[in-house]
Design a protein around this motif. Structure first.
Motif, PDB file in Angstrom:
ATOM      1  N   TYR A   5       1.114  -0.747  -0.017  1.00  0.00           N
ATOM      2  CA  TYR A   5       0.130  -0.084   0.035  1.00  0.00           C
ATOM      3  C   TYR A   5       0.937   1.885  -0.124  1.00  0.00           C
ATOM      4  N   PHE A   6       1.889   1.273   0.507  1.00  0.00           N
ATOM      5  CA  PHE A   6       2.721   2.656   0.629  1.00  0.00           C
ATOM      6  C   PHE A   6       3.369   2.456  -1.033  1.00  0.00           C
ATOM      7  N   ASP A   7       3.721   1.800  -1.335  1.00  0.00           N
ATOM      8  CA  ASP A   7       3.833   2.289  -2.657  1.00  0.00           C
ATOM      9  C   ASP A   7       3.042   2.692  -3.885  1.00  0.00           C
ATOM     10  N   ARG A   8       1.789   2.268  -3.238  1.00  0.00           N
ATOM     11  CA  ARG A   8       1.118   2.346  -3.953  1.00  0.00           C
ATOM     12  C   ARG A   8       0.709   4.090  -3.688  1.00  0.00           C
ATOM     13  N   LEU A   9       0.399   4.431  -2.493  1.00  0.00           N
ATOM     14  CA  LEU A   9       0.162   6.326  -2.074  1.00  0.00           C
ATOM     15  C   LEU A   9       1.633   6.980  -1.934  1.00  0.00           C
ATOM     16  N   PHE A  10       2.055   6.250  -1.763  1.00  0.00           N
ATOM     17  CA  PHE A  10       3.341   7.709  -1.906  1.00  0.00           C
ATOM     18  C   PHE A  10       3.895   8.070  -3.282  1.00  0.00           C
ATOM     19  N   PRO A  11       3.411   7.892  -4.107  1.00  0.00           N
ATOM     20  CA  PRO A  11       3.846   8.528  -5.451  1.00  0.00           C
ATOM     21  C   PRO A  11       2.356   9.875  -6.003  1.00  0.00           C
ATOM     22  N   ILE A  12       1.503   9.400  -4.649  1.00  0.00           N
ATOM     23  CA  ILE A  12       0.592  10.477  -5.066  1.00  0.00           C
ATOM     24  C   ILE A  12       0.997  11.793  -4.760  1.00  0.00           C
ATOM     25  N   HIS A  13       0.133  12.622  -5.748  1.00  0.00           N
ATOM     26  CA  HIS A  13       0.980  14.360  -5.167  1.00  0.00           C
ATOM     27  C   HIS A  13      -0.931  14.683  -4.060  1.00  0.00           C
ATOM     28  N   ARG A  14      -0.979  14.967  -2.782  1.00  0.00           N
ATOM     29  CA  ARG A  14      -1.502  15.169  -1.631  1.00  0.00           C
ATOM     30  C   ARG A  14      -1.321  16.189  -1.193  1.00  0.00           C
ATOM     31  N   SER A  15      -2.906  17.244  -0.817  1.00  0.00           N
ATOM     32  CA  SER A  15      -2.340  18.622  -0.517  1.00  0.00           C
ATOM     33  C   SER A  15      -3.579  18.719   0.128  1.00  0.00           C
ATOM     34  N   LEU A  16      -4.269  19.995   1.001  1.00  0.00           N
ATOM     35  CA  LEU A  16      -5.339  19.865   1.500  1.00  0.00           C
ATOM     36  C   LEU A  16      -6.453  19.799   1.413  1.00  0.00           C
ATOM     37  N   THR A  17      -6.613  19.403  -0.286  1.00  0.00           N
ATOM     38  CA  THR A  17      -7.630  19.485  -1.357  1.00  0.00           C
ATOM     39  C   THR A  17      -7.430  18.242  -2.601  1.00  0.00           C
ATOM     40  N   GLY A  18      -8.113  18.654  -3.531  1.00  0.00           N
ATOM     41  CA  GLY A  18      -7.788  18.153  -4.807  1.00  0.00           C
ATOM     42  C   GLY A  18      -7.933  16.454  -5.164  1.00  0.00           C
ATOM     43  N   ASP A  19      -7.953  15.831  -6.339  1.00  0.00           N
ATOM     44  CA  ASP A  19      -7.986  14.121  -6.643  1.00  0.00           C
ATOM     45  C   ASP A  19      -7.123  13.860  -5.932  1.00  0.00           C
ATOM     46  N   GLY A  20      -5.672  13.842  -5.627  1.00  0.00           N
ATOM     47  CA  GLY A  20      -5.111  13.016  -4.638  1.00  0.00           C
ATOM     48  C   GLY A  20      -5.368  12.270  -3.171  1.00  0.00           C
ATOM     49  N   ASN A  21      -6.073  13.346  -2.574  1.00  0.00           N
ATOM     50  CA  ASN A  21      -6.938  12.974  -1.637  1.00  0.00           C
ATOM     51  C   ASN A  21      -8.139  12.252  -1.678  1.00  0.00           C
ATOM     52  N   ARG A  22      -8.630  12.433  -2.921  1.00  0.00           N
ATOM     53  CA  ARG A  22      -9.800  11.305  -3.146  1.00  0.00           C
ATOM     54  C   ARG A  22      -8.874  10.502  -3.474  1.00  0.00           C
ATOM     55  N   LYS A  23      -8.051  10.006  -4.353  1.00  0.00           N
ATOM     56  CA  LYS A  23      -7.378   8.809  -4.947  1.00  0.00           C
ATOM     57  C   LYS A  23      -6.784   8.221  -3.695  1.00  0.00           C
ATOM     58  N   THR A  24      -6.151   8.740  -2.709  1.00  0.00           N
ATOM     59  CA  THR A  24      -6.053   8.100  -1.890  1.00  0.00           C
ATOM     60  C   THR A  24      -7.090   7.382  -1.087  1.00  0.00           C
ATOM     61  N   LEU A  25      -7.833   7.764  -0.126  1.00  0.00           N
ATOM     62  CA  LEU A  25      -9.148   7.748   0.211  1.00  0.00           C
ATOM     63  C   LEU A  25      -9.450   6.244  -0.675  1.00  0.00           C
TER      64      LEU A  25
END
Length: 694
Positions: free
Chosen positions: A272-292
């Protein structure tokens, strides 16, 4: 004098290789034990064997072909220095001669280096990545070239199988970083390399490739041919990969000793780390949705969208920010900084920009760390509009001050967007709650960001499994929110409810490294989470830190703000801002430990167990001690010490079960391990000698 028997000749070598289908332009990898072939004509010394084999091989594959040999040393795995030029490999005499061959090139991998000779030697060995079995590794390049494994007196298997296991995400292996010093061209370099390891305490997970060899030969994918007294086996990398890819879904133990495979927390954490680490997260945005979305495979997450502009106390939910592309090009059109190479390169919440700037115009938008010159800092500008890039100070100093630079940031700030949060609840018998809150707003930071959501998810996963066995007393709420604004929003909705119902809460962050545990107390100081965390650490850890509450840090400062003053603490490893890798590119996979993260999950589960059992108890037979023997409560099996410990635990419980002492206070006073007290309590309740007061 009797003439020594010759078992094979150079012509035999050529004929055998051709019979296996080798031809001009092939790239081959050789695992070798040439001694089994017997005596080679015109070979007196090992050097003769090597020279004749090398000449014969290249007669078959030609100048366009490449030969690769293992030069594995496992140097960092063995806590040894790796000298690229001088450290020997462990692949046998033939491979060692290849390493010393002046025509060979060696890859700079401190554990799994290879040596290559021929047309594509540099392609196979240059720029060895940190992940020995990952992206751009030798094995990936060999697969791209459809190389062939040609094994001398070995079966069809090869080290390549570990690369395939990693790509397919087997549940019994995980990445582990090994650090050390590497000598390259006389210079000492501190490096980390990742080996895709198995748990050595699980012998059933030991590599066992006989099933692969048998299947490959049955299907005709692996070809065999005799040479002298021995045998050569050949299989293409493509066929090996496809065979494993086909077999593993129906036979997960296809490549290991055991017959069954049970996923371990640390291996799942790795995947799961390998899947999540490259995602660009921030306060808001599609990266957070993909993470969840990814975490929803572990947690029954309900996703909620909070519109931008929503007011919560003194705060307002900001515009939704998304980033597609961001880079800087030099005067020659070369991308010198690119978010595609590292998420931290872009200042978080940068507004869109495109233009050409002089160095002097660009410099105010560049951020670096002079005291950590080789690291990229993590910086954001959530509530003030600006743009910028983060880079290492070394790179900043290397920029040509006379050039004009092109800057491109393809970002959006949508006032009509939203803030994304995730919530999951495991219902208990009571409406009283235990809260676990973590944040999902940092891109590509391993301990400071990703360890929190991962550990939280596996606490949920394990607790849900336990709840199916035995009902939970408390209701457990799990929050996945952007830091600060996420918790403030939740408090605006749930704060008054929590003031009545929240029994304990924990902020889960910075829990990915293998440093000692650190517990930061709640503002209350002696609330339930403080008492239970300190008890567990005192009884299970030799080295740990207890920190009094202070009004900065992570989201505990919101839950513990004076208007709410909730019982919320934080159990971490190395605390935020207290380790040099914090908020830099060094907070990466090499910094964290999946074994430590698994232990962190289990530590929280220990805390939950005590919280569930913590209440005041009453001895129903308080006049002298009850006769335990006639009730079968004196153990009759086990060591004498074990018997004494079990009886001592019951005696302490019975003596302090006066309606005034709860489980934690009994454990603190008695110094008896709390798990022993819980076992004693269960037995005493079962026999009617003890009752809980709730």
């Amino acid at each position: 004098m009797k003439k020594k028997r010759i078992h094979f000749t150079e012509a035999d070598i050529i004929q055998t290789l051709e019979a296996l289908g080798l031809q001009k332009g092939n790239h081959i990898f050789i695992h070798s034990n040439i001694g089994f072939f017997g005596r080679l004509e015109h070979a007196q010394a090992p050097e003769d064997y090597y020279a004749i084999f090398k000449r014969a091989i290249f007669k078959v594959i030609g100048e366009e072909g490449t030969v690769v040999h293992p030069a594995f040393s496992y140097s960092f795995c063995k806590n040894q220095k790796f000298d690229l030029e001088n450290t020997p490999g462990i692949g046998g005499v033939f491979a060692e001669m290849a390493r010393k061959d002046p025509d060979s090139v060696r890859s700079a991998d401190a554990n799994f280096s290879v040596v290559a000779i021929g047309k594509h030697a540099n392609f196979f060995t240059a720029n060895a990545p940190e992940y020995s079995f990952g992206k751009n590794s030798f094995w990936e390049r060999f697969l791209q070239k459809n190389g062939k494994f040609v094994n001398f007196n070995f079966d069809a298997a090869s080290t390549f199988i570990h690369y395939v296991e990693k790509q397919l995400g087997v549940p019994y292996r995980y990445d582990k970083a090994f650090k050390g010093k590497m000598i390259v061209e006389g210079k000492s370099i501190e490096k980390s390399f990742f080996h895709f390891v198995y748990d050595m305490e699980k012998p059933e997970h030991v590599a066992f490739f006989s099933k692969f060899d048998r299947k490959a030969k049955q299907m005709g994918l692996a070809k065999t041919a005799n040479l002298g007294r021995g045998q050569i086996v050949s299989i293409t990398a493509k066929n090996a990969f496809e065979l494993i890819e086909k077999e593993l879904p129906s036979n997960p133990s296809f490549l290991i000793q055991g017959d069954q495979v049970f996923p371990e927390i640390k291996t799942e954490l790795n995947h799961y780390f390998d899947r999540l680490f490259p995602i660009h997260r921030s306060l808001t945005g599609d990266g957070n949705r993909k993470t969840l979305q990814i975490l929803s495979k572990l947690v029954d997450i309900e996703v909620k969208e909070i519109p931008s502009g929503t007011t919560c106390f003194d705060w307002t939910v900001p515009p939704e920010w998304n980033i597609k592309e961001a880079w800087i090009k030099d005067g020659n059109g070369n991308k010198i900084i690119d978010i595609a190479n590292h998420n931290l390169h872009l200042l978080g919440y940068s507004e869109p920009f495109h233009g050409k700037l002089s160095y002097e115009e660009l410099k105010p938008h560049l951020y670096s760390l002079a005291d950590q010159p080789d690291l990229i800092p993590y910086l954001t500008s959530y509530y003030k509009r600006r743009w910028g890039f983060c880079l290492s100070h070394d790179q900043l100093l290397s920029l040509d001050t006379s050039q004009t630079y092109e800057v491109f940031i393809d970002s959006s700030l949508d006032e009509g967007g939203s803030l994304t949060i995730g919530e999951a609840i495991i219902k208990g018998e009571s409406e009283k709650e235990i809260l676990f809150s973590t944040y999902i707003c940092h891109p590509s930071l391993a301990s400071n960001e990703l360890s929190g959501p991962l550990v939280t998810s596996f606490i949920y996963k394990k607790l849900k499994e336990l709840s199916k066995i035995k009902p939970l007393k408390y209701t457990y709420r799990f929050l996945f929110v952007p830091e600060t604004i996420g918790s403030i929003y939740m408090l605006s909705k749930m704060g008054n409810y929590w003031k009545q119902h929240l029994q304990a809460g924990f902020i889960i962050t910075c829990i990915g490294d293998d440093g000692p545990f650190t517990y930061k107390r709640s503002r209350l100081g002696e609330a339930l989470p403080d008492r239970v965390a300190e008890l567990i650490l005192n009884q299970t850890e030799e080295n740990y830190n207890i920190v009094d509450f202070f009004p900065s840090g992570s989201d505990e400062r919101q839950y513990c703000s004076p208007g709410f003053n909730l019982p919320v603490g934080s159990l971490m490893r190395s605390m935020y801002a207290e380790y040099p890798e914090y908020h830099t590119s060094a907070d990466n996979k090499a910094y964290i430990s999946f074994e430590a993260m698994e232990k962190s999950v289990n530590k929280y589960l220990d805390i939950i167990e005590v919280i569930e059992k913590n209440e005041k108890y009453v001895n129903t037979m308080p006049y002298c001690e009850p006769q335990l023997g006639k009730r079968g409560l004196y153990p009759t099996l086990g060591s004498q010490k074990g018997t004494r410990d079990a009886v001592a635990a019951m005696m302490w419980v019975l003596n302090l079960a006066d309606g005034e002492h709860d489980l934690i206070s009994i454990a603190e006073r008695s110094k008896v391990p709390v798990k022993q007290l819980i076992a004693a309590i269960d037995k005493l309740i079962e026999n009617g000698i003890l009752k809980g007061e709730g």
